[in-house]
Write a protein that holds these residues in place. Structure first.
Motif, PDB file in Angstrom:
ATOM      1  N   THR A 194       0.824  -1.207   0.000  1.00  0.00           N
ATOM      2  CA  THR A 194       0.000   0.000   0.000  1.00  0.00           C
ATOM      3  C   THR A 194       0.860   1.259   0.000  1.00  0.00           C
ATOM      4  OG1 THR A 194      -1.785  -1.118   1.185  1.00  0.00           O
ATOM      5  CG2 THR A 194      -1.776   1.276   1.250  1.00  0.00           C
ATOM      6  N   GLU A 253     -10.657  -4.391  -7.462  1.00  0.00           N
ATOM      7  CA  GLU A 253     -11.454  -4.565  -6.245  1.00  0.00           C
ATOM      8  C   GLU A 253     -10.654  -5.278  -5.161  1.00  0.00           C
ATOM      9  OE1 GLU A 253     -14.449  -3.305  -5.374  1.00  0.00           O
ATOM     10  OE2 GLU A 253     -14.108  -2.170  -7.218  1.00  0.00           O
ATOM     11  N   LYS A 281      -8.219  -2.738  -3.823  1.00  0.00           N
ATOM     12  CA  LYS A 281      -8.913  -1.737  -3.007  1.00  0.00           C
ATOM     13  C   LYS A 281      -9.283  -2.296  -1.642  1.00  0.00           C
ATOM     14  CE  LYS A 281     -10.828   1.293  -6.592  1.00  0.00           C
ATOM     15  NZ  LYS A 281     -12.057   1.808  -7.238  1.00  0.00           N
ATOM     16  N   THR A 327      -4.979   1.852  -3.939  1.00  0.00           N
ATOM     17  CA  THR A 327      -5.715   2.575  -4.965  1.00  0.00           C
ATOM     18  C   THR A 327      -5.247   2.139  -6.348  1.00  0.00           C
ATOM     19  OG1 THR A 327      -5.937   4.500  -3.522  1.00  0.00           O
ATOM     20  CG2 THR A 327      -6.278   4.848  -5.888  1.00  0.00           C
TER      21      THR A 327
END
Length: 259
Positions: free
Chosen positions: A26, A55, A58, A63
């Motif tokens: 991340t 998805e 996320k 992102t």
């Protein structure tokens, strides 16, 4: 470490293992987004559509956008569609491969009388599926495989990958397929088309030497190995052409970029 204009980033073993996020993933994407550095996720996993990959990322706090995902399924579909528009296909694989093939105007059939046999990772593979694929190749179908990965990192450990499934058909028929995914240039060239940059301006980031790192080496691109997946530091050090850099994880990459 050199600063690059863009990065190509592996997923399995680099960003996550199965459904477990890898530490630093991340933060690395946040760093790239903050500094407006283009990047693409280049994956040999053909089972998921780009939107599904997004998805999953996320859900882990990463992102991403569908147009930032280049899968071996997409590269495979484009390769076949350019060579043989409207070709008939017998495929093993998941929804990502099926969607990519049909989106490119290719016709999926459920028998061995086809133009192409295409093998992607199929977690519901059966003897009958392998038998049909084998007969298709024996009947003269062009044999395509999305990637060579013999194992994939999951929460349980390293499980059989697409290369292992493909080997059943290639061993039975004596025919070697054309591989599309990493480390082949086909998928890398697709990613570079999207970026619109020269390979000297981009780095490939990944955990597995035989796919991720070799994919960069094969197109004369610098490589960043992370020790979070299949290939260990000791293993990559012994290679004839080692990666340009090797780090414990993506957190260490960020530290180098911030210097």
């Amino acid at each position: 470490m050199k600063h690059y204009k863009a990065y190509l980033i592996d997923l399995d073993g680099t960003m996550y293992k199965g459904n477990e996020q890898i530490d630093g993933a991340t933060q690395f994407i946040e760093y790239l987004n903050k500094h407006e550095i283009p990047h693409l996720f280049v994956t040999n996993n053909s089972t998921k559509e780009p939107a599904e990959v997004v998805e999953k990322l996320k859900a882990m706090g990463v992102t991403a956008k569908p147009d930032e995902v280049v899968t071996s399924a997409i590269a495979t579909a484009e390769y076949i569609a350019e060579a043989h528009p409207g070709a008939s296909i017998y495929m093993l694989g998941g929804s990502g491969l099926e969607q990519a093939l049909t989106n490119h105007g290719l016709v999926i059939k459920n028998d061995e009388f086809v133009d192409y046999v295409v093998i992607g990772l199929d977690e519901a593979v059966t003897y009958e599926k392998l038998a049909t694929a084998t007969l298709g190749v024996r009947n003269g179908a062009t044999f395509i495989s999305t990637n060579k990965d013999v194992s994939i990192p999951k929460e349980r450990g390293f499980l059989p990958g697409n290369g292992a499934i493909t080997s059943v058909v290639s061993t039975s028929t004596g025919v070697q397929p054309t591989f599309i995914g990493k480390p082949e240039p086909i998928i890398m060239n697709k990613a570079m088309e999207i970026l619109g940059l020269d390979c000297s301006e981009v780095a490939m980031v990944g955990d597995l030497y035989d796919t991720d790192i070799l994919s960069g080496i094969n197109v004369n691109m610098d490589t960043i190995h992370v020790q979070t997946g299949v290939s260990s530091l000791d293993e990559v050090k012994l290679k004839d052409v080692p990666p340009t850099y090797s780090f414990k994880d993506l957190n260490e990459v960020i530290k180098e970029l911030e210097i």
